[in-house]
Design an enzyme around this catalytic site. Structure first.
Site, PDB file in Angstrom:
ATOM      1  CE  LYS A 186     -16.210  37.440 -14.651  1.00  0.00           C
ATOM      2  NZ  LYS A 186     -15.461  38.329 -13.773  1.00  0.00           N
ATOM      3  CE  LYS A 225      -4.696  33.172 -16.577  1.00  0.00           C
ATOM      4  NZ  LYS A 225      -5.369  34.436 -16.781  1.00  0.00           N
ATOM      5  CE  LYS A 283      -8.225  28.403  -3.888  1.00  0.00           C
ATOM      6  NZ  LYS A 283      -8.460  29.466  -2.927  1.00  0.00           N
TER       7      LYS A 283
END
Ligand code: SF4
Length: 337
Positions: free
Chosen positions: A117, A199, A202
């Site tokens: 990240k 996968k 959203k």
């Protein structure tokens, strides 16, 4: 309020990402609904975690309530489990600060998720680095015995165990005040999205929402990817490479799953027929969840009441832990506590 029990205590958290999709439901939530009756369960909507990087603050409160509605509609039972919002129990942040003092910087820097990240930021927020300490605080605050974790969280749980060991060694007065939390290893379920590739997520727009209407479910399933070998309905297919078949296994009765394999391999029906049957079974499963969610959406006061009761119970448990933690760490006790 859930009864206090002598069952092992489980802690699990979910980020307030708004409406849930069937990937969340099949991957984690269905398991929560099951374990809430087997363990003393504490479920936390981790809004403090959600602000550790860039986030949309305008919609955070709304997404938090939507998440609570999704969890309750899917079957989290406030008479069995404690459900609350992390920021409603300030002791999470306090314990995180205290645990920071026994957490080695090097351990935080080598967390795989941090390294992944951090690459997305020009200036990396310290919150991203300290995220696993907050996670350790979430677990240790309730002295949880067990934590359901996916593969991506195993490293963070290991660190929580390490932090518990270090704190116990320094301040435990010869006891393991914080139990080392163990993982509940559940069958890993990676639900593939409607694109048949990544996968379900959203952000990729390849989901079916847990609260989608029957019409929306069908509109999304119709164009979903299938086995490319099935150019026409007369071409035999291989269900193993088709996500529609794998979704049948979650939503359709076993005899239907067997029939799907036969009809696909033998080119006895078209992919639209196969999808229609999946849609019907999916709608049958999801309709009661959707109806419960619609009723909760009409009654936000009831949702807030459930979260308020959950936070009160969580604060009581957290307060007991923190009184002991502060004393063992040498803080002067306030006159009234
Ligand atoms: S018949 Fe069903 S399982 Fe076979 S490729 Fe088409 S959608 Fe997939």
């Amino acid at each position: 309020m859930p009864p206090s029990t002598s069952k092992p205590r489980v802690l699990s958290g979910v980020q307030p990402s708004g409406n849930l999709h069937i990937g969340n439901y099949l991957g984690a939530l269905k398991n929560w609904v099951k374990i809430q009756y087997d363990f003393e369960s504490i479920f936390c909507i981790v809004d403090l975690h959600a602000v550790s990087g860039k986030y949309e603050h305008e919609s955070l409160a709304q997404r938090t309530r939507e998440m609570a509605i999704g969890l309750l509609a899917a079957g989290i039972d406030p008479d069995s489990a404690i459900l609350f919002v992390q920021s409603h129990v300030p002791e999470h942040s306090e314990l995180q600060w205290l645990l920071n003092t026994v957490t080695p910087l090097g351990e935080l820097e080598r967390m795989t998720q941090f390294k992944d990240k951090a690459q997305r930021f020009e200036s990396v927020p310290a919150g991203l680095l300290n995220y696993p300490v907050l996670m350790a605080a979430d677990i240790l605050l309730y002295r949880a015995d067990l934590v359901p974790v996916g593969d991506d969280q195993i490293q963070h749980l290991e660190l929580a165990r390490e932090i518990a060991r270090r704190w116990n060694a320094e301040f435990g007065r010869g006891e393991d005040f914080f139990p080392e939390p163990q993982p509940i290893l559940t069958e890993a379920k990676r639900i593939t999205g409607l694109d048949g590739q990544a996968k379900m997520s959203k952000s990729l727009g390849n989901t079916i929402g847990l609260l989608d209407s029957p019409e929306t479910i069908w509109q999304k399933l119709r164009p979903a990817k299938t086995d490319p070998a099935r150019v026409t309905r007369h071409d035999p297919g291989n269900p193993e490479v088709c996500n529609i078949y794998h979704l049948h296994k979650y939503f359709s009765p076993p005899e239907t799953v067997v029939r799907v394999v036969d009809a696909c391999r033998g080119a006895k029906w078209g992919c639209l027929d196969c999808k229609r049957e999946l849609a019907d079974n999916m709608i049958r499963t999801l309709t009661p969840i959707r109806e419960r969610a619609l009723s909760l959406q009409q009654d936000p006061g009831r949702v807030d009441q459930i979260l308020g009761d959950g936070a009160a119970t969580a604060r009581r448990l957290a307060g007991e832990t923190m009184r002991e933690v502060r004393a063992r760490m040498g803080f002067l006790a306030p006159m009234r506590d």
